[in-house]
Scaffold this active site. Structure first.
Site, PDB file in Angstrom:
ATOM      1  N   ASP A 240     110.817   9.740  54.645  1.00  0.00           N
ATOM      2  CA  ASP A 240     111.889  10.675  54.966  1.00  0.00           C
ATOM      3  C   ASP A 240     111.781  11.031  56.450  1.00  0.00           C
ATOM      4  O   ASP A 240     110.725  10.867  57.076  1.00  0.00           O
ATOM      5  CB  ASP A 240     111.806  11.916  54.088  1.00  0.00           C
ATOM      6  N   ALA A 241     112.875  11.540  56.993  1.00  0.00           N
ATOM      7  CA  ALA A 241     112.956  11.762  58.435  1.00  0.00           C
ATOM      8  C   ALA A 241     111.926  12.784  58.904  1.00  0.00           C
ATOM      9  O   ALA A 241     111.921  13.929  58.433  1.00  0.00           O
ATOM     10  CB  ALA A 241     114.360  12.213  58.817  1.00  0.00           C
TER      11      ALA A 241
END
Length: 968
Positions: A240-241
């Site tokens: 995930d970012a």
């Protein structure tokens, strides 16, 4: 094929063979660079750049206009696998079509979200399908099959499931830990992922921001131990970012980023989404880890091989079919019809005392804050087409037969210099058309132009005399959060320059710049801007947010018109009133922000009451991303409906249902509770211990899981059930006994009625199958379910660490909801009863019951331990323990980081208790074994209760040979 082409260019070879060939041609630097989300081109080999990640939850997102389907929770409400597969297919085709004209559109799609809707206050409730693992797995499998396509080897898109694992809170989402006991893990959390992965349509998963049992999800050992054992595909794990940086930053799990990056890569993360398009930071961390010996080239190659295999499967290195045929399609009539069909099937009729469907020629008042809205969410694309409830009802019943009152309060804001107003001179002074599709503001939350608002419009000003544009529509979304909309139709918003303008077509953006709070101050109010955390002030150069140390302007609020008065007037003149209430998906419940209550915002509560007071023939339509507690409305009103935000065809679909052109067939994908008091703590992931979801909830819900009414009626015949030891087969005939064609969602539930083994808490009933069928009046159909026996009847046996089906009798129930069972029968399963729990070596995490504990990480790499959550005593219970003829000693394996001692007290049933002191080990992961003789050994089979006093981590305990508990 030319003989001078390398093997990786040969489409006759498998994706894995081609990936291996290309991998061998890459330098170490080129391989390391491919670990970042934005992998650069390798020009010397003709390898193009590649980006992992394209959002496509209910349509192609963030890339401009695309077909917008209902939110995922709305697709969940359809309970229709085939429909959801067709939606996935349409989205996949649009990804391909958009990719053909814009190379920024990615083919590795990060969808769907399969996190279970365990808690209705989760801010991202709209992204999941259901609170039930069976339904979620079925719909996620259908959607990914559509995204993937039907070609045997080539992928239309490469779907990645979000978010691994146990992720249902935005509050402290990067630092909070979900305590997930083995039964919840194996019976609830893992099946939602395992189902779609086993279809073969899934390309990978994305780990969640949070921790599970004290360990960040990006280090989850279950990626190797579970996920990658479910299919033979080279599954890709995309971070995930920003999550890789969290490992050393907000989570502080490692001392430095090189350690963290190495650990994530070894755990199974292949693609690092970090620092945006700047790959240099991740590359430097990987190179540093290699130089320090924390990684090997083989670790890098393993990840790159998976990424390359996915790219080959997408056909990236292959020419298009020779005949020019393409799988791409965009905004076709079929896609538009499908968006309408999905929106219609997502509508759930909650209550109907005969008010619906609406009769022809009826005069309808459409009122409410969402009556003329078609809301998008963070993962929507921009609208190509738009239909609000007002649009749909006017189209269906005629403009002359439909009146409208929004119900927003109309206010003026007075200050020392006059009235706040929108300028009527200067560029864009008229505000423009908020519905103009060419206008950046009209694109919704996903257009970058909305992230800070527009700057080409003049800021608000203070006018000493009455002005033409000094009135604002105020909507209170609950919790004191308001939006203000100018008469031109635009919302007040704050841009990068700090100026306040009427510039936004809708609230939106990662940081919402269109929300404010009116805070009482000095006999008036200060207007606090939530996006910047500053007060609004006005000066000669216009309105802006205050600078550091600067005071905000005090405003006096003048109410020009109360929304209830306008609603009451419209309702009194109509035959029927439709109140449309709900949420804006960017406010008070969204990514980064959980809700605080199930209650409908007070302003909207007042509106339906005002409508009902003026006209008792009032229906309430809740258009929302999550459930509400609306018990008063259920009691007072003759009809209630719910639909998620339904995409581009939402209004037309709702009108078709209200008019009876379509009989509603949607069903609730999660429980609607009566009150906040029914809910467990947001961070309590133990659905068994907290008695959460329909599986364990002991109370009476407002509307149960699976609930939904129709304009026709259905009867159920007798249910029959049998099994051959492997498959459970259930049959039941369903008949449409009404006068209209309609859809029925036939639901199969199972429950443990009388089974061998200890008295474990089991679900009241668990969904094992579902089928949405359409029947004409008088028509019947026999519905057959075939379900793997172990999946339907099994449970995770913590005493022996395995999935098991206990012998005994199981109830089989077929009905219209989890609380509306129409036909019942039983099946009996033979076999050997599970034996009692061996006690020579018990993992502390394998308890049957607990009080005041949480699961924590045994080590940074793998394993679980148990720790008390507070300073008081905590307790574990292990049922049906086999003490045999009486062990002479006991050992515990535990760690204590703090100075001093903690105590573990063992209370074997029928024997004396014994306390063991655990000394400080100086480190949370440094375990010691403490042994004691048992002066009065327990014998036979009985329960073991364990009390924990003080701070410690309990890994294992055992009776008998002390060597049995040495290993962690």
């Amino acid at each position: 094929m030319s003989t001078d082409q390398p093997p990786f260019r040969d489409p006759r070879l498998s994706a894995r063979e081609r990936a291996d060939d290309l991998l061998g041609r890459l330098t170490l630097d080129e391989r390391v660079a491919m670990l970042h989300q934005f992998a650069p081109a390798v020009e010397r080999l003709g390898v193009p750049a590649f980006r992992t990640g394209q959002e496509a939850l209910h349509g192609v997102a963030w890339m401009g206009p695309a077909t917008v389907f209902p939110q995922a929770v709305g697709l969940g409400a359809t309970w229709n696998d085939d429909l959801v597969r067709r939606v996935g297919e349409a989205v996949g085709r649009e990804v391909r079509a958009m990719r053909a004209r814009d190379p920024r559109v990615g083919l590795n799609v990060w969808s769907p979200t399969v996190n279970l809707l365990r808690h209705p206050l989760w801010g991202r409730n709209e992204e999941g399908y259901a609170e039930d693992p069976h339904l979620t797995a079925a719909l996620a499998g259908a959607y990914t099959r559509g995204l993937r396509g039907d070609h045997p080897t080539r992928l239309r898109t490469a779907p990645v499931l979000k978010h691994w694992l146990s992720h249902n809170n935005e509050t402290d989402r990067d630092t909070s830990s979900a305590s997930v006991r083995p039964r919840v893990l194996h019976e609830y959390e893992l099946p939602a992922f395992r189902g779609p992965v086993r279809t073969g349509a899934v390309a990978g998963v994305m780990p969640a921001y949070n921790l599970v049992n004290g360990r960040p999800n990006h280090l989850s050992p279950l990626l190797a131990e579970e996920l990658r054992t479910w299919c033979d595909r080279d599954l890709v794990v995309c971070s995930d970012a920003g999550a890789p940086s969290n490992l050393a930053d907000s989570q502080g799990y490692f001392a430095d980023h090189e350690e963290a990056t190495a650990a994530a890569l070894r755990a199974g993360v292949d693609s690092f989404t970090d620092h945006g398009e700047d790959s240099s930071v991740v590359i430097a961390r990987v190179r540093g880890a290699l130089e320090r010996g924390l990684l090997t080239e083989a670790d890098v190659d393993t990840a790159v091989r998976r990424l390359l295999t996915m790219r080959f499967a997408l056909g990236e290195f292959d020419p298009e079919p020779a005949d020019g045929a393409s799988d791409a399609a965009f905004d076709t009539p079929e896609h538009r019809a499908l968006a309408r069909e999905a929106a219609e099937q997502a509508v759930v009729l909650l209550k109907n005392d005969g008010l619906l469907p609406l009769a022809e020629g009826v005069r309808v008042a459409v009122v409410g804050l969402l009556a003329d809205e078609c809301k998008l969410d963070w993962y929507s694309g921009a609208l190509l087409h738009r239909s609000t409830p007002l649009d749909g009802l006017r189209k269906r019943f005629g403009a002359e037969g439909v009146t409208f009152a929004e119900g927003a309060d109309r206010i003026r804001l007075h200050c020392a210099g006059g009235r706040l107003a929108v300028p009527d001179t200067g560029p864009g002074g008229d505000g423009g058309d908020p519905g103009d599709p060419d206008d950046p503001a009209a694109a919704g939350a996903l257009d970058p132009a909305l992230l800070r608002g527009r700057t080409d419009l003049p800021p608000l000003e203070v006018r000493a005399e009455p002005a033409a544009r000094d009135t604002f529509a105020l909507v209170d979304w609950g919790g004191g959060v308001v939006t203000l909309r100018a008469e031109c139709g635009r919302y007040l918003s704050v841009a990068d320059d700090g100026r306040v303008r009427a510039s936004a077509g809708q609230p939106g953006g990662w940081v919402v710049q269109e929300t404010f709070e009116l805070r009482p101050h000095g006999g008036g109010h200060l207007l606090w801007h939530r996006g910047t955390g500053r007060y609004l002030t006005v000066a000669a150069d216009g309105a802006r947010v205050a600078a550091d140390g600067e005071e905000g302007t005090v405003f006096t609020v003048e109410t020009v018109e109360r929304g209830e008065d306008a609603v009451r007037a419209a309702a009194a003149e109509a035959d029927v009133v439709v109140v449309v209430a709900g949420n804006d998906p960017h406010i008070n419940g969204r990514e980064t922000e959980d809700r605080t209550t199930l209650a409908l915002p007070e302003q909207q509560d007042r509106l339906w009451r005002a409508a009902r007071d003026a006209n008792p023939r009032t229906a309430l339509v809740l258009t929302s991303a999550y459930p509400y507690a609306v018990g008063d409305a259920d009691t007072a009103l003759p009809a209630l409906l719910w639909t998620a935000h339904g995409g581009q065809a939402a209004g037309d679909a709702l009108a078709a249902v209200l008019a009876g052109d379509v009989s509603p067939g949607g069903r609730l994908p999660q429980t609607w509770y009566t009150d906040d008091a029914d809910l467990p703590d947001l961070l309590d992931y133990d659905i068994i211990g907290s008695r959460a979801t329909y599986l364990y909830f002991d109370g009476t819900p407002l509307y149960p899981f699976g609930h939904g009414l129709s304009y026709t009626s259905f009867s159920y015949g007798e249910a029959t059930a049998s099994h051959d030891g492997r498959t459970l087969t259930v049959r039941c005939a369903v008949t449409n006994t009404g006068e209209r064609e309609g859809d029925e969602v036939v639901q199969l539930y199972v429950r443990a009625a009388d089974v061998a083994g200890p008295a474990l808490p089991r679900p009241h009933r668990a969904l094992a199958g579902h089928r949405r069928i359409r029947l004409a009046p008088g028509a019947s159909r026999e519905v057959e379910f075939t379900v793997p026996l172990s999946k339907a009847l099994g449970h995770w046996d913590v005493a022996h660490g395995r999935w098991t089906v206990a012998p005994g009798t199981y109830g089989v129930e077929v009905g219209a909801s989890s609380a509306d069972v129409r036909a019942t029968t039983t099946v009996h399963v033979d076999g050997e009863a599970p034996g009692p729990r061996p006690v020579a070596d018990i993992a502390a995490a394998d308890y049957d019951e607990q009080r005041g504990t949480e699961l924590v990480d045994l080590s940074r790499e793998r394993g679980d331990a148990v720790a008390p959550t507070g300073r008081g005593e905590a307790e574990l219970v292990f049922l049906s323990c086999d003490f045999g003829s009486g062990p002479g000693s006991v050992t515990v394996r535990a760690a204590r980081e703090e100075p001093g001692e903690a105590t573990v007290v063992l209370h074997p049933e029928g024997a004396a208790s014994i306390a063991l002191a655990v000394p400080s080990t100086g480190d949370r992961y440094a375990y010691t074994t403490v042994r004691a003789d048992l002066p009065e050994p327990p014998t036979g089979v009985g329960a073991l209760r364990v009390t924990l006093r003080g701070s410690l981590r309990l890994a294992r305990l055992g009776f008998g040979d002390p060597s049995s508990a040495e290993s962690t």
